[in-house]
Design a protein around this motif. Structure first.
Motif, short mmCIF file in Angstrom:
data_model
loop_
_atom_site.label_atom_id
_atom_site.label_comp_id
_atom_site.label_asym_id
_atom_site.label_seq_id
_atom_site.Cartn_x
_atom_site.Cartn_y
_atom_site.Cartn_z
N ASP A 407 -17.96 -49.44 -24.21
CA ASP A 407 -17.97 -50.74 -23.54
C ASP A 407 -19.39 -50.99 -23.04
O ASP A 407 -20.01 -50.11 -22.44
N LEU A 408 -19.90 -52.18 -23.29
CA LEU A 408 -21.26 -52.54 -22.90
C LEU A 408 -21.21 -53.77 -21.99
O LEU A 408 -20.63 -54.79 -22.35
N GLN A 409 -21.79 -53.62 -20.80
CA GLN A 409 -21.87 -54.73 -19.86
C GLN A 409 -23.33 -54.96 -19.47
O GLN A 409 -24.18 -54.09 -19.60
N TYR A 410 -23.57 -56.18 -18.98
CA TYR A 410 -24.94 -56.61 -18.68
C TYR A 410 -25.05 -57.00 -17.21
O TYR A 410 -24.06 -57.34 -16.55
N PHE A 411 -26.29 -56.95 -16.71
CA PHE A 411 -26.56 -57.49 -15.37
C PHE A 411 -27.99 -58.01 -15.33
O PHE A 411 -28.87 -57.58 -16.11
N LYS A 412 -28.21 -58.96 -14.44
CA LYS A 412 -29.52 -59.59 -14.32
C LYS A 412 -29.63 -60.25 -12.95
O LYS A 412 -28.62 -60.68 -12.38
N PHE A 457 -30.61 -64.03 -6.74
CA PHE A 457 -29.42 -64.13 -7.59
C PHE A 457 -29.09 -62.74 -8.10
O PHE A 457 -29.98 -61.99 -8.49
N ASN A 458 -27.81 -62.39 -8.11
CA ASN A 458 -27.36 -61.11 -8.62
C ASN A 458 -26.09 -61.36 -9.43
O ASN A 458 -25.06 -61.78 -8.88
N SER A 459 -26.16 -61.12 -10.74
CA SER A 459 -25.02 -61.44 -11.61
C SER A 459 -23.88 -60.45 -11.47
O SER A 459 -22.72 -60.78 -11.73
N GLY A 460 -24.18 -59.20 -11.04
CA GLY A 460 -23.17 -58.16 -11.13
C GLY A 460 -22.96 -57.78 -12.59
O GLY A 460 -23.69 -58.21 -13.48
N LEU A 461 -21.95 -56.96 -12.88
CA LEU A 461 -21.66 -56.55 -14.26
C LEU A 461 -20.84 -57.63 -14.94
O LEU A 461 -19.77 -58.02 -14.48
N ASP A 468 -28.85 -67.67 -17.30
CA ASP A 468 -29.22 -68.53 -16.17
C ASP A 468 -29.33 -67.70 -14.90
O ASP A 468 -28.59 -66.74 -14.70
N LEU A 469 -30.23 -68.13 -14.01
CA LEU A 469 -30.41 -67.48 -12.73
C LEU A 469 -30.29 -68.52 -11.60
O LEU A 469 -31.30 -68.95 -11.03
N PRO A 470 -29.08 -68.97 -11.28
CA PRO A 470 -28.91 -69.93 -10.18
C PRO A 470 -29.21 -69.28 -8.85
O PRO A 470 -28.50 -68.37 -8.41
N LEU A 471 -30.28 -69.72 -8.20
CA LEU A 471 -30.76 -69.06 -6.99
C LEU A 471 -30.01 -69.54 -5.74
O LEU A 471 -29.70 -70.73 -5.61
#
Length: 799
Positions: A407-412, A457-461, A468-471
């Protein structure tokens, strides 16, 4: 301090003052060039080893009388700390020197005694390390100078007194009001070759601000003597394990007639890397996290000071300090996650963070000094302003990869913080010497305002890459107001007893506003900070000293900032707006005999704050934050020995051992009690008869120890330096190697919230440096520096 304790100390002082051991009598009269008696001038008798033996003040007719044993001595007459007259004398019988004529307007240009100054000097309330007499930091910076100063320790860009807690740093008597990282940047931009000496003040008198829990470090820069000029230019290249650093330094000093000028401009361009390893043992998982942090920097430091003597009794001037930095950093983080007792990881968390920082610091001091008479009464007024700003941008991104089932998840995310701090302060000091006691009184008002504009902004997993980075915007404001008043006295008795005493009253009002919580926090408090230092020399080469001071540790503005910085979704760094100051009582008893100094010390530190990692076994999140979390007691001994039996070898050696107890407050961890010790030796060797080829060996060893909730593992550091002097010793070529064996690592472990953490940090201290410095002009290097009024606030911004 308890009233009965003070009474006992005063009783001891007056009992000791009745002892007399004189055999012959030496007398005279001190008069000025205008043929007027000089009252309240200091007449000091030194041994041949430059140890003060007897101190007298001249009477209203300028007369003095000293009774002491037969022998050969050095005599100095001083006023306001300046040497007006010096000579060698031999006492074989009663002797009247008659009239001794001095010029009170100028420091003596030619001193009869030209003996090399001691590497380490001890005064009633401080230790003075004369940097001019060691080559171990030639070509280095102020931080390198602090590393080899007896009683100090520099690790992880943090400066402490060995065996004690945090301190405050002053430059020419002016407190540097910035946070730890920016203080480090400022010190790294000041060449060690520009430093005259470093004062380690363990029990500061009431004149100084009460901040600096374990004491103060005052860095005195070199100064120009009257009717002289001096220009020093330097260049160096330093190579670390992966990156290098080039530096250009300059220092210009001028003093002619009524004008004094001092300036320096320094530039450093380079890079460094840091390695961090943290193993966190959750109940069901092991997280092995490695971080490699690399950063490139450009640092510019400028200092400009001007003093003008309008009349013999009135001088004014200003001092400007500017520090400008630009830093770009990359942080690669990888966490390997294991099930308990598994040999391979089942989850890999990878993160990449970039940081852009641009801190700027500008400080201006304007002063007036008015002398009220010729015997030392004067008023000094300082008006100060400083502004600190920092643009801090930290974007990050990464992935969490589970191996089976795959399983692959992303964060940004991104964390932005724009900080601006302004401080205004006014400070007045009045010196009122009398025939009985030299009094000092004064006060200070300080206003500090800090604004932080935060966006993040913190997307989480998430399952898909983040585009997008909504601040979310936020603000944190902190205002601080301090009013202070002090009274201090100094009395020198006839039988080699000196007492320095005083108290300081500080009233503080703070107000912070956290926009995310829409909450305002107020904290008002008023405290007394007494201090006393007693020095007694019963015979030549032997001195006892007793000292006590109460101090305060205030959090700097960054430690209060609640902005959360994400390294990855499972590791964050944040401040704490609810931090409170802590208070410390320092006691010390010192005995000095010839070149050996022994010290017993005891300190009580209440409501201490520090950074702590708070792990959550449910989410596997580790929060690095600041908390008021323990009370500490320290019991310690230290030994300082200076070996200089040979002209070709000088050795400065320090050993410290203390036992520390920690009582935790409102945190899920137990304090760790135990011993802490360190040993260091700094050796200068002269390799040829012309004294143009010099060698230095510096070694420091720190066995296991404890602090708070942490157990500390052993570490050591070995450094070597070779210096060659050319062109009448005006050109210095220095080759230095630091941390030769790469053993200066910080290793520690703790148990918090039922989770064991084992850490190993290395801060890129191994390096090789080649430095060249050339000095033009008059070699007499000695311009008056000023103590500003906002020194205490500037340190806490980072500069």
């Amino acid at each position: 301090m308890h009233k009965s304790f003070i009474n006992r100390l005063l009783f001891i002082v007056f009992i000791l003052s009745n002892t007399v051991t004189a055999q012959v009598k030496f007398s005279g009269q001190v008069i000025t060039t205008e043929k007027t008696p000089l009252e309240h001038a200091e007449v000091i008798l030194f041994s041949e080893q430059s140890i003060p033996l007897v101190n007298r003040l001249t009477n209203d007719k300028g007369g003095f009388s000293i009774a002491y044993q037969k022998g050969t001595y050095k005599l100095e007459i001083r006023q306001f700390g300046e040497i007006l007259h010096a000579q060698n004398i031999e006492l074989t019988s009663d002797f009247d020197a008659g009239e001794i004529i001095v010029d009170v307007a100028n420091v003596l240009e030619t001193v009869v005694i030209s003996k090399k100054k001691e590497v380490v000097e001890r005064k009633v309330d401080r230790l003075v390390f004369n940097l001019e007499n060691t080559i171990s930091v030639a070509g280095g910076d102020a931080l390198d100078a602090l590393r080899v100063t007896p009683g100090l320790q520099v690790r992880n860009e943090s400066i402490t007194m060995i065996g004690k807690s945090s301190i405050r740093v002053l430059i020419d008597g002016k407190m540097i009001e910035v946070g730890e990282e920016e203080l480090t940047n400022l010190l790294r931009s000041i060449p060690a070759d520009n430093i005259k000496n470093i004062e380690v003040i363990t029990t500061p008198p009431a004149k100084y601000e009460a901040s600096g829990s374990s004491g103060l470090i005052n860095i005195n820069l070199k100064k120009a003597k009257k009717d002289s000029w001096n220009l020093s230019l330097g260049s160096s290249y330093l190579r670390r394990s992966e990156k290098g650093e080039g530096a250009m330094t300059s220092n210009f000093m001028y003093n002619k007639n009524k004008l004094g000028l001092s300036s320096s401009l320094n530039y450093r361009d380079g890079g460094e890397s840091f390695d961090y390893q943290d193993d966190v043992y959750f109940p069901d998982q092991l997280w092995k996290t490695g971080q490699q942090f690399k950063r490139n920097y450009k640092r510019i430091n400028a200092i400009l000071g001007l003093q003008y003597s309008v009349t013999p009794k009135w001088a004014f001037g200003f001092q400007y300090i500017g520090n400008f930095n630009k830093t770009i950093g990359d942080r690669n983080t990888k966490s390997d996650v294991f099930e308990n007792n598994a040999s391979t990881s089942f989850n890999d968390v990878k993160a990449f963070t970039t940081s852009y920082q641009k801190p700027e610091f500008n400080s201006i001091n304007w002063f007036n000094e008015i002398k009220l008479d010729s015997v030392g009464k004067k008023i000094v007024l300082n008006l100060d302003y400083f502004k600190y700003s920092n643009t801090d941008i930290r974007p990050y991104e990464g992935t969490s990869e589970i191996i089976n089932p795959y399983d692959l998840q992303y964060f940004k995310g991104i964390n932005n913080n724009n900080q601006k701090t302004n401080n205004f302060s006014g400070k007045i000091d009045v010196d009122l010497p009398t025939t009985l006691i030299n009094w000092s009184v004064g006060g200070k008002i300080s206003v500090s305002k800090t604004k932080n504009d935060i966006s993040s902004f913190n997307s989480g997993l998430v399952d898909d890459p983040v585009t997008d980075l909504p601040l979310t915007t936020n603000k944190f404001d902190y205002n601080e107001y301090i009013q202070a008043a002090y009274v201090s006295g100094n009395k020198k008795f006839e039988n080699n007893i000196e007492v320095q005493f005083g108290t300081r009253l500080e009233a503080t009002q703070t107000k912070s506003y956290d926009g995310s919580l829409k909450q305002t926090v107020n904290n008002n408090y008023t405290k007394f900070f007494p201090s006393i230092n007693i020095s007694y020399s019963p015979k030549e080469n032997s001195t006892y000293r007793l000292g006590y001071s109460k101090r305060i540790g205030r959090p700097n503005f960054m430690e209060l900032n609640p902005n959360i910085t994400y390294v990855n979704p499972f590791l964050t760094v944040e401040g704490n707006p609810f931090l409170r100051p802590y208070f410390i009582d320092n006691f010390e008893l010192i005995y000095s005999y010839k070149k050996l100094e022994s010290k017993l010390y005891y300190s009580i530190e209440n409501n201490m704050y520090n950074q702590i990692g708070l792990p959550d076994s449910t989410t596997y999140l580790v929060r690095l934050t600041n908390r008021n979390m323990f009370n500490i007691k320290r019991y310690g001994i230290s030994e300082l020995y200076i070996f200089d039996k040979y002209n070709w070898w000088t050795s400065n050696n320090t050993f410290v051992l203390n036992y520390l107890t920690s009582e935790t407050i409102d945190i899920p961890a137990e304090g760790v009690d135990g011993f802490y010790s360190t040993f260091s030796t700094n050796n200068d060797f002269v390799l040829n008869t012309a004294k143009t080829l010099l060698f230095n060996l510096n070694f420091t060893f720190m066995p296991v120890g404890t602090y708070g909730v942490n157990r500390l593992e052993s570490s050591s550091s070995t450094s070597l330096s070779v210096q060659y002097l050319l062109l009448n010793k005006d050109l210095k070529i220095t080759l230095r190697a630091n941390d030769v064996f790469r053993t200066d690592q910080m290793r520690f472990n703790s148990m918090v919230n039922g989770v064991y953490r084992d850490s190993n940090y290395y801060f890129d201290s191994r390096s090789v440096q080649l430095a060249l410095n050339y000095k033009f002009g008059n070699k007499n290097v000695n311009i008056g520096k000023r103590e500003t009024g906002n020194a205490d606030e500037r340190v806490r911004t980072g500069n």
